[in-house]
Design a protein around this motif. Structure first.
Motif, PDB file in Angstrom:
ATOM      1  N   THR A  94       0.830  -1.207   0.000  1.00  0.00           N
ATOM      2  CA  THR A  94       0.000   0.000   0.000  1.00  0.00           C
ATOM      3  C   THR A  94       0.859   1.249   0.000  1.00  0.00           C
ATOM      4  O   THR A  94       0.588   2.204  -0.732  1.00  0.00           O
ATOM      5  CB  THR A  94      -0.945  -0.011   1.220  1.00  0.00           C
ATOM      6  OG1 THR A  94      -1.794  -1.160   1.116  1.00  0.00           O
ATOM      7  CG2 THR A  94      -1.788   1.248   1.282  1.00  0.00           C
ATOM      8  N   LEU A  97       2.270   1.810  -3.483  1.00  0.00           N
ATOM      9  CA  LEU A  97       1.247   2.370  -4.376  1.00  0.00           C
ATOM     10  C   LEU A  97       0.949   3.823  -4.030  1.00  0.00           C
ATOM     11  O   LEU A  97       0.785   4.657  -4.934  1.00  0.00           O
ATOM     12  CB  LEU A  97      -0.028   1.538  -4.306  1.00  0.00           C
ATOM     13  CG  LEU A  97      -0.098   0.371  -5.265  1.00  0.00           C
ATOM     14  CD1 LEU A  97      -1.398  -0.404  -5.069  1.00  0.00           C
ATOM     15  CD2 LEU A  97       0.035   0.801  -6.701  1.00  0.00           C
ATOM     16  N   ASP A  98       0.879   4.152  -2.751  1.00  0.00           N
ATOM     17  CA  ASP A  98       0.642   5.544  -2.357  1.00  0.00           C
ATOM     18  C   ASP A  98       1.711   6.457  -2.956  1.00  0.00           C
ATOM     19  O   ASP A  98       1.396   7.531  -3.480  1.00  0.00           O
ATOM     20  CB  ASP A  98       0.652   5.696  -0.834  1.00  0.00           C
ATOM     21  CG  ASP A  98      -0.590   5.146  -0.154  1.00  0.00           C
ATOM     22  OD1 ASP A  98      -1.598   4.863  -0.840  1.00  0.00           O
ATOM     23  OD2 ASP A  98      -0.538   4.987   1.089  1.00  0.00           O
ATOM     24  N   PHE A 126      -5.932  -7.436  -3.248  1.00  0.00           N
ATOM     25  CA  PHE A 126      -5.111  -6.286  -2.842  1.00  0.00           C
ATOM     26  C   PHE A 126      -5.429  -5.078  -3.717  1.00  0.00           C
ATOM     27  O   PHE A 126      -5.683  -3.980  -3.215  1.00  0.00           O
ATOM     28  CB  PHE A 126      -3.620  -6.634  -2.928  1.00  0.00           C
ATOM     29  CG  PHE A 126      -2.723  -5.441  -2.814  1.00  0.00           C
ATOM     30  CD1 PHE A 126      -2.493  -4.845  -1.584  1.00  0.00           C
ATOM     31  CD2 PHE A 126      -2.117  -4.906  -3.937  1.00  0.00           C
ATOM     32  CE1 PHE A 126      -1.673  -3.716  -1.483  1.00  0.00           C
ATOM     33  CE2 PHE A 126      -1.298  -3.792  -3.844  1.00  0.00           C
ATOM     34  CZ  PHE A 126      -1.075  -3.199  -2.618  1.00  0.00           C
ATOM     35  N   TYR A 127      -5.421  -5.254  -5.035  1.00  0.00           N
ATOM     36  CA  TYR A 127      -5.689  -4.140  -5.945  1.00  0.00           C
ATOM     37  C   TYR A 127      -7.113  -3.600  -5.770  1.00  0.00           C
ATOM     38  O   TYR A 127      -7.332  -2.388  -5.779  1.00  0.00           O
ATOM     39  CB  TYR A 127      -5.458  -4.558  -7.400  1.00  0.00           C
ATOM     40  CG  TYR A 127      -3.999  -4.723  -7.746  1.00  0.00           C
ATOM     41  CD1 TYR A 127      -3.065  -3.734  -7.449  1.00  0.00           C
ATOM     42  CD2 TYR A 127      -3.547  -5.865  -8.384  1.00  0.00           C
ATOM     43  CE1 TYR A 127      -1.720  -3.882  -7.771  1.00  0.00           C
ATOM     44  CE2 TYR A 127      -2.209  -6.027  -8.722  1.00  0.00           C
ATOM     45  CZ  TYR A 127      -1.295  -5.024  -8.406  1.00  0.00           C
ATOM     46  OH  TYR A 127       0.023  -5.176  -8.728  1.00  0.00           O
ATOM     47  N   ARG A 128      -8.068  -4.485  -5.599  1.00  0.00           N
ATOM     48  CA  ARG A 128      -9.459  -4.039  -5.438  1.00  0.00           C
ATOM     49  C   ARG A 128      -9.615  -3.234  -4.135  1.00  0.00           C
ATOM     50  O   ARG A 128     -10.312  -2.217  -4.115  1.00  0.00           O
ATOM     51  CB  ARG A 128     -10.413  -5.239  -5.449  1.00  0.00           C
ATOM     52  CG  ARG A 128     -10.457  -6.017  -6.747  1.00  0.00           C
ATOM     53  CD  ARG A 128     -11.099  -5.260  -7.909  1.00  0.00           C
ATOM     54  NE  ARG A 128     -12.493  -4.947  -7.711  1.00  0.00           N
ATOM     55  CZ  ARG A 128     -13.506  -5.665  -8.151  1.00  0.00           C
ATOM     56  NH1 ARG A 128     -13.300  -6.768  -8.830  1.00  0.00           N
ATOM     57  NH2 ARG A 128     -14.728  -5.274  -7.923  1.00  0.00           N
ATOM     58  N   ARG A 129      -8.987  -3.698  -3.041  1.00  0.00           N
ATOM     59  CA  ARG A 129      -9.043  -2.936  -1.782  1.00  0.00           C
ATOM     60  C   ARG A 129      -8.447  -1.549  -1.955  1.00  0.00           C
ATOM     61  O   ARG A 129      -8.906  -0.585  -1.341  1.00  0.00           O
ATOM     62  CB  ARG A 129      -8.298  -3.672  -0.658  1.00  0.00           C
ATOM     63  CG  ARG A 129      -9.088  -4.754   0.012  1.00  0.00           C
ATOM     64  CD  ARG A 129      -8.420  -5.267   1.284  1.00  0.00           C
ATOM     65  NE  ARG A 129      -7.034  -5.654   1.099  1.00  0.00           N
ATOM     66  CZ  ARG A 129      -6.610  -6.850   0.724  1.00  0.00           C
ATOM     67  NH1 ARG A 129      -7.487  -7.814   0.477  1.00  0.00           N
ATOM     68  NH2 ARG A 129      -5.326  -7.109   0.595  1.00  0.00           N
ATOM     69  N   TYR A 130      -7.423  -1.458  -2.775  1.00  0.00           N
ATOM     70  CA  TYR A 130      -6.767  -0.161  -2.987  1.00  0.00           C
ATOM     71  C   TYR A 130      -7.661   0.784  -3.800  1.00  0.00           C
ATOM     72  O   TYR A 130      -7.499   1.993  -3.711  1.00  0.00           O
ATOM     73  CB  TYR A 130      -5.417  -0.352  -3.682  1.00  0.00           C
ATOM     74  CG  TYR A 130      -4.564   0.885  -3.602  1.00  0.00           C
ATOM     75  CD1 TYR A 130      -3.804   1.165  -2.466  1.00  0.00           C
ATOM     76  CD2 TYR A 130      -4.546   1.804  -4.644  1.00  0.00           C
ATOM     77  CE1 TYR A 130      -3.044   2.321  -2.380  1.00  0.00           C
ATOM     78  CE2 TYR A 130      -3.790   2.964  -4.570  1.00  0.00           C
ATOM     79  CZ  TYR A 130      -3.043   3.213  -3.435  1.00  0.00           C
ATOM     80  OH  TYR A 130      -2.298   4.363  -3.351  1.00  0.00           O
ATOM     81  N   GLY A 131      -8.580   0.233  -4.586  1.00  0.00           N
ATOM     82  CA  GLY A 131      -9.474   1.078  -5.375  1.00  0.00           C
ATOM     83  C   GLY A 131      -9.462   0.810  -6.865  1.00  0.00           C
ATOM     84  O   GLY A 131     -10.200   1.443  -7.624  1.00  0.00           O
ATOM     85  N   LEU A 148      -7.291   2.478 -11.969  1.00  0.00           N
ATOM     86  CA  LEU A 148      -7.453   3.269 -10.754  1.00  0.00           C
ATOM     87  C   LEU A 148      -7.659   4.714 -11.173  1.00  0.00           C
ATOM     88  O   LEU A 148      -6.792   5.322 -11.806  1.00  0.00           O
ATOM     89  CB  LEU A 148      -6.203   3.163  -9.870  1.00  0.00           C
ATOM     90  CG  LEU A 148      -6.201   3.975  -8.582  1.00  0.00           C
ATOM     91  CD1 LEU A 148      -7.257   3.457  -7.609  1.00  0.00           C
ATOM     92  CD2 LEU A 148      -4.824   3.957  -7.929  1.00  0.00           C
ATOM     93  N   ARG A 153      -8.913   9.270  -5.619  1.00  0.00           N
ATOM     94  CA  ARG A 153      -8.013   8.974  -4.494  1.00  0.00           C
ATOM     95  C   ARG A 153      -7.671  10.259  -3.786  1.00  0.00           C
ATOM     96  O   ARG A 153      -7.406  11.266  -4.415  1.00  0.00           O
ATOM     97  CB  ARG A 153      -6.701   8.342  -4.989  1.00  0.00           C
ATOM     98  CG  ARG A 153      -6.870   7.043  -5.644  1.00  0.00           C
ATOM     99  CD  ARG A 153      -6.663   5.804  -4.871  1.00  0.00           C
ATOM    100  NE  ARG A 153      -5.837   5.801  -3.711  1.00  0.00           N
ATOM    101  CZ  ARG A 153      -6.076   5.004  -2.679  1.00  0.00           C
ATOM    102  NH1 ARG A 153      -7.101   4.213  -2.683  1.00  0.00           N
ATOM    103  NH2 ARG A 153      -5.273   4.999  -1.662  1.00  0.00           N
TER     104      ARG A 153
END
Length: 154
Positions: A94, A97-98, A126-131, A148, A153
């Motif tokens: 995470t 990615l941030d 993981f990717y879906r949780r991130y958005g 994304l 975001r």
């Protein structure tokens, strides 16, 4: 956590970063990533080692502001994201990615695209949780394409 340029001095330590053996079918190694980057300069590969202090804990590679074409998604495509097996579960994915989102947004990006190989243990959750959301596309390698929306975001 910080993103560090890969140099002759740290290259071997970065290559030693390995995902869990069960994840190897979903993500290429750092060494393979270097080869893909050198074989595909038109993909505009940008890559960094991920360090926590003096220890490499991961690796990320993005196609950076390329002109999309039939074989290349973009302009910003998350090509590789891996966290060393011994370092997983600590929030590095995470955090990486941030930081990537921050950097590409500063470069004018409005969307980040990625893809994954479907299967038991794949990175989709993981990717879906991130958005990231599915685009409905499957690429030529059978990978599910995700997008994304960077305007959504914080």
């Amino acid at each position: 956590m910080r993103l560090v340029e890969v140099t002759r001095e740290n290259r071997d330590a970065v290559i030693a970063v390995r995902v869990h053996p069960a994840q190897e079918r979903f993500v290429a190694s750092v060494e393979t990533s270097f080869r893909h980057a050198s074989e595909n300069p038109e993909a505009k590969p940008w890559f960094r080692a991920v360090y926590d202090g003096d220890v490499p804990v991961g690796f990320v590679m993005v196609s950076w502001n390329l002109v999309p074409g039939p074989e290349m998604r973009g302009p910003y495509f998350l090509w590789r994201l891996l966290v060393d097996a011994k370092q997983q579960g600590r929030g590095y994915g995470t955090a990486i990615l941030d930081e990537v989102v921050r950097l590409i947004r500063a470069d004018g990006a409005t969307e980040l695209i990625t893809s994954y190989v479907p299967g038991e243990g794949c990175p989709e959750p993981f990717y879906r949780r991130y958005g990231f959301v599915p685009t409905g596309e499957i690429d030529g390698d059978g990978e599910v394409v995700l997008s994304l929306d960077l305007s959504a975001r914080p």
